[in-house]
Write a protein that holds these residues in place. Sequence first.
Motif, mmCIF file in Angstrom:
data_model
loop_
_atom_site.group_PDB
_atom_site.id
_atom_site.type_symbol
_atom_site.label_atom_id
_atom_site.label_comp_id
_atom_site.label_asym_id
_atom_site.label_seq_id
_atom_site.Cartn_x
_atom_site.Cartn_y
_atom_site.Cartn_z
ATOM 1 N N SER A 199 -61.537 7.981 31.523
ATOM 2 C CA SER A 199 -60.747 9.060 32.098
ATOM 3 C C SER A 199 -61.188 9.332 33.533
ATOM 4 C CB SER A 199 -60.920 10.313 31.225
ATOM 5 O OG SER A 199 -60.272 11.393 31.819
ATOM 6 N N HIS A 200 -62.493 9.385 33.712
ATOM 7 C CA HIS A 200 -63.066 9.606 35.033
ATOM 8 C C HIS A 200 -62.679 8.466 35.980
ATOM 9 C CE1 HIS A 200 -66.031 11.369 37.734
ATOM 10 N NE2 HIS A 200 -66.400 10.139 38.025
ATOM 11 N N GLU A 201 -62.753 7.255 35.482
ATOM 12 C CA GLU A 201 -62.427 6.092 36.314
ATOM 13 C C GLU A 201 -60.945 6.076 36.686
ATOM 14 O OE1 GLU A 201 -63.589 2.295 34.744
ATOM 15 O OE2 GLU A 201 -62.341 1.224 36.181
ATOM 16 N N LEU A 202 -60.097 6.384 35.729
ATOM 17 C CA LEU A 202 -58.659 6.390 36.009
ATOM 18 C C LEU A 202 -58.341 7.417 37.087
ATOM 19 C CD1 LEU A 202 -55.819 5.351 35.350
ATOM 20 C CD2 LEU A 202 -55.671 7.115 33.571
ATOM 21 N N GLU A 203 -58.965 8.571 36.982
ATOM 22 C CA GLU A 203 -58.744 9.628 37.967
ATOM 23 C C GLU A 203 -59.167 9.166 39.367
ATOM 24 O OE1 GLU A 203 -59.878 13.612 36.525
ATOM 25 O OE2 GLU A 203 -60.663 13.903 38.547
ATOM 26 N N ALA A 204 -60.331 8.552 39.448
ATOM 27 C CA ALA A 204 -60.822 8.074 40.750
ATOM 28 C C ALA A 204 -59.895 7.013 41.328
ATOM 29 C CB ALA A 204 -62.240 7.525 40.596
ATOM 30 N N GLY A 214 -47.584 15.471 33.699
ATOM 31 C CA GLY A 214 -48.127 16.260 32.588
ATOM 32 C C GLY A 214 -49.465 15.710 32.131
ATOM 33 N N ALA A 215 -50.328 16.614 31.689
ATOM 34 C CA ALA A 215 -51.676 16.221 31.274
ATOM 35 C C ALA A 215 -51.637 15.297 30.058
ATOM 36 C CB ALA A 215 -52.512 17.465 30.972
ATOM 37 N N GLU A 216 -50.620 15.476 29.202
ATOM 38 C CA GLU A 216 -50.546 14.636 28.000
ATOM 39 C C GLU A 216 -50.294 13.178 28.331
ATOM 40 O OE1 GLU A 216 -47.958 16.004 24.874
ATOM 41 O OE2 GLU A 216 -48.813 18.011 25.004
ATOM 42 N N ALA A 217 -49.448 12.944 29.344
ATOM 43 C CA ALA A 217 -49.172 11.566 29.740
ATOM 44 C C ALA A 217 -50.454 10.897 30.236
ATOM 45 C CB ALA A 217 -48.101 11.534 30.837
ATOM 46 N N LEU A 218 -51.285 11.663 30.969
ATOM 47 C CA LEU A 218 -52.538 11.098 31.477
ATOM 48 C C LEU A 218 -53.512 10.845 30.331
ATOM 49 C CD1 LEU A 218 -53.011 13.108 34.795
ATOM 50 C CD2 LEU A 218 -52.327 10.724 34.516
ATOM 51 N N ALA A 219 -53.552 11.753 29.358
ATOM 52 C CA ALA A 219 -54.416 11.548 28.192
ATOM 53 C C ALA A 219 -53.961 10.311 27.418
ATOM 54 C CB ALA A 219 -54.399 12.786 27.297
ATOM 55 N N GLY A 220 -52.648 10.128 27.316
ATOM 56 C CA GLY A 220 -52.111 8.941 26.645
ATOM 57 C C GLY A 220 -52.494 7.669 27.371
ATOM 58 N N ALA A 221 -52.515 7.737 28.694
ATOM 59 C CA ALA A 221 -52.914 6.573 29.492
ATOM 60 C C ALA A 221 -54.364 6.200 29.203
ATOM 61 C CB ALA A 221 -52.721 6.874 30.983
ATOM 62 N N GLU A 258 -55.969 6.741 26.427
ATOM 63 C CA GLU A 258 -56.030 6.124 25.091
ATOM 64 C C GLU A 258 -55.634 4.651 25.141
ATOM 65 O OE1 GLU A 258 -57.474 7.554 22.440
ATOM 66 O OE2 GLU A 258 -57.854 9.175 23.867
ATOM 67 N N ARG A 259 -54.657 4.328 25.979
ATOM 68 C CA ARG A 259 -54.262 2.914 26.112
ATOM 69 C C ARG A 259 -55.382 2.100 26.737
ATOM 70 N NH1 ARG A 259 -48.850 1.630 28.829
ATOM 71 N NH2 ARG A 259 -49.523 -0.425 28.091
ATOM 72 N N LEU A 260 -56.130 2.716 27.675
ATOM 73 C CA LEU A 260 -57.290 2.026 28.257
ATOM 74 C C LEU A 260 -58.353 1.813 27.180
ATOM 75 C CD1 LEU A 260 -57.786 3.939 31.653
ATOM 76 C CD2 LEU A 260 -56.676 1.725 31.291
ATOM 77 N N LEU A 261 -58.566 2.848 26.388
ATOM 78 C CA LEU A 261 -59.582 2.789 25.330
ATOM 79 C C LEU A 261 -59.246 1.667 24.338
ATOM 80 C CD1 LEU A 261 -62.106 4.506 24.701
ATOM 81 C CD2 LEU A 261 -60.685 5.946 23.256
ATOM 82 N N ALA A 262 -57.954 1.471 24.088
ATOM 83 C CA ALA A 262 -57.513 0.403 23.180
ATOM 84 C C ALA A 262 -57.481 -0.945 23.876
ATOM 85 C CB ALA A 262 -56.131 0.745 22.619
ATOM 86 N N ARG A 263 -57.883 -0.979 25.150
ATOM 87 C CA ARG A 263 -57.916 -2.219 25.939
ATOM 88 C C ARG A 263 -56.523 -2.857 26.070
ATOM 89 N NH1 ARG A 263 -62.256 -0.178 26.528
ATOM 90 N NH2 ARG A 263 -64.298 -1.156 26.723
ATOM 91 N N GLU A 264 -55.463 -2.030 26.037
ATOM 92 C CA GLU A 264 -54.099 -2.550 26.194
ATOM 93 C C GLU A 264 -53.817 -2.927 27.638
ATOM 94 O OE1 GLU A 264 -51.035 0.052 24.671
ATOM 95 O OE2 GLU A 264 -52.289 0.585 22.956
ATOM 96 N N ILE A 265 -54.447 -2.226 28.558
ATOM 97 C CA ILE A 265 -54.227 -2.432 29.988
ATOM 98 C C ILE A 265 -55.510 -2.022 30.698
ATOM 99 C CG2 ILE A 265 -53.165 -0.128 30.157
ATOM 100 C CD1 ILE A 265 -51.416 -1.143 32.441
ATOM 101 N N ASP A 266 -55.773 -2.592 31.858
ATOM 102 C CA ASP A 266 -57.017 -2.280 32.573
ATOM 103 C C ASP A 266 -56.795 -1.091 33.519
ATOM 104 O OD1 ASP A 266 -55.479 -4.379 34.199
ATOM 105 O OD2 ASP A 266 -56.921 -3.572 35.632
ATOM 106 N N PRO A 267 -57.871 -0.416 33.903
ATOM 107 C CA PRO A 267 -57.742 0.821 34.698
ATOM 108 C C PRO A 267 -57.016 0.646 36.032
ATOM 109 C CG PRO A 267 -59.958 0.650 33.789
ATOM 110 C CD PRO A 267 -59.279 -0.654 33.488
ATOM 111 N N ALA A 274 -53.603 2.584 37.013
ATOM 112 C CA ALA A 274 -53.537 3.484 38.166
ATOM 113 C C ALA A 274 -52.349 3.111 39.056
ATOM 114 C CB ALA A 274 -54.841 3.422 38.967
ATOM 115 N N ARG A 275 -52.154 1.820 39.251
ATOM 116 C CA ARG A 275 -51.037 1.378 40.085
ATOM 117 C C ARG A 275 -49.703 1.804 39.477
ATOM 118 N NH1 ARG A 275 -53.507 -3.156 41.289
ATOM 119 N NH2 ARG A 275 -52.676 -4.031 39.389
ATOM 120 N N ALA A 276 -49.580 1.613 38.166
ATOM 121 C CA ALA A 276 -48.324 1.956 37.493
ATOM 122 C C ALA A 276 -48.055 3.464 37.535
ATOM 123 C CB ALA A 276 -48.375 1.462 36.045
#
Lengths: 354, 354
Positions: free
Chosen positions: B303-308, A323-330, A332-341, A345-347
């Motif tokens: 978002s772009h980076e996560l997608e890639a 779902g697109a919402e789960a990706l948008a949530g992901a 936001e977690r990157l933006l908060a620096r909770e986890i790196d890209p 992506a691996r998870a």
Amino acid sequence: VADPAAAPAGATPAAANLAAATLAGDRRALARLLTRIENGAPEAEAALAALFAHTGRAHLVGITGPPGTGKSSLVSALARVYRQRQASVAIVAVDPSSPFTGGAILGDRIRMRDLAGDPGIFIRSMASRGSLGGLARATADVVRALDAAGFDKILIETVGAGQSEVDIARAALTTVVVEAPGLGDDVQAIKAGLLEVADVLAVNKADLPGAEAAVRALRASLDLASPAARRWAPGDGHHGPPGHAGTPAPPGGAAAAGWAVPIVSTVATEGRGADDLAAALDRHRAYLAATGGLAQRERERLSHELEARLRDQLLEDLTRRLGAEALAGAVERLLAREIDPASMARALAAQLNA
Amino acid sequence: VADPAAAPAGATPAAANLAAATLAGDRRALARLLTRIENGAPEAEAALAALFAHTGRAHLVGITGPPGTGKSSLVSALARVYRQRQASVAIVAVDPSSPFTGGAILGDRIRMRDLAGDPGIFIRSMASRGSLGGLARATADVVRALDAAGFDKILIETVGAGQSEVDIARAALTTVVVEAPGLGDDVQAIKAGLLEVADVLAVNKADLPGAEAAVRALRASLDLASPAARRWAPGDGHHGPPGHAGTPAPPGGAAAAGWAVPIVSTVATEGRGADDLAAALDRHRAYLAATGGLAQRERERLSHELEARLRDQLLEDLTRRLGAEALAGAVERLLAREIDPASMARALAAQLNA
């Protein structure tokens, strides 16, 4: 791989008609199909699936090079030579740098003056529509449709000389890199990377001062860049022909063992040298045919395309699953620096792979 | 998303040391890390994961534009202005067109003459290593490492102006498009696509004939390309400020409502106008900060980076699951025209999604 998922979404009677009309030589149907390809319409995919079996016959020629070298004029001159020989010609002008089709339109205007009205010629401009990958894929599909429509020569011209343009031109069977004298240091730097993808070099504007020096410099660069190619060059006398069917062919360009990249001088605006260029392109195709390179290049091209399509398809499948919402949530977690890209992506990918 | 797959493969003490030393300001450790990033070493990924929490502070400035505009000189001049203000500067020179780093090396040589030996400056050249996606990703990672290392300004310069270069420069917070008078029609055509990504326009070589006309033409093009931006421009008097925190920010470039793209005239070789350019960049950053654009651009970038990264990760997972031989077999079926590429991609992807 017989799978229900393999049925194209747009496999409608309309798509079948579009494919049949294109095969029958209906130019208006072809134009409609190309528009649908550019717009990503579902029936385009179905039509392309139907057309695929009829492809692989045209000589695909990519033409790239730095700005200011007169690529558009050279493509026009080459098209005129082919038309004199009764070969049908499709020109695809690709401008990855412009969503406005500025450059493509410019090129078209020049060509339209003397090529318009000839039913044996077909011109199509393609500009960026967002993603670069999208443009490369659409270009490949457009070329495929033109191939199925029966054009003898398909000239794929790119406006600039960035990596994207080079990749697009390189998807052809024969890649022409166009140079011109006196383009300055910045352009010289860009040239270096271009040389290695060239099957044929054209020095256009050969009537300008410095043209002979440019040819000499290019020859020296070629010799420097690919000693292997020079070592194996015909006429060398020390070694036999290196390639034959079954031998893995070289990756192409200047590094292609056995093929000495010819340098052709042209003055495109006057048509001078266009015959020589056409002859060099013919020789390159004959060379590839004789050495198994035709199948090898087609294999590389299809392998590359399959990989690109798989990337898109897998991301589409994952987005549908999560779902697109789960990706948008992901994000936001990157933006908060909770986890790196990379870890994110691996998870996420692991959820599709579970 | 707590998943065992999220543990980076290269999470070794060496990676932790590299990250810690980079954070502590060790320039040699930073250089080693950047080399590992370019080589795709596993410990680079682990180090980047550790550094990610320390990023987001630097002002990332992308500089792009057609060949021949003097981008390298302008970047040098801008770096000198920043150094006079005691800001630390990292320069990343990216050349997607060249696997030989020809252009990047050229730029470095010019810069090295007057910037070398200053510990507050760090210069890194990046050239293509095969895939374009690989270069864009490596550039993003290199910029991230430099950000974590504490540089105040990170200038990302691209050699050409193809879509790939534009994408790389656009990944910055502020994008400068460099133009120059008298570059010819081909280059003019390329410019059209560049305008819409520009936050700031620099007309370099402003001492050449035609510079004032170039500024007027660019201003007219900007007005034409983005009536919305002009409508909302400060000083217009009819409308209030459009953006504030929480409002989805515009996609950027000339279309960014409320930001009137400034045109700065420069003569980079003499340092003229570099102060004005630096001031314009500061104003753009302040504008984004005041309107919520900072977070919005960071969100788009991530978002772009996560997608890639997801595309790559999913293909890697699929290749591991199916085996390279199955994929090679799929290409042979394409070559035999048994099935078309899109249908094959759908069928293969379905096996991961099963």
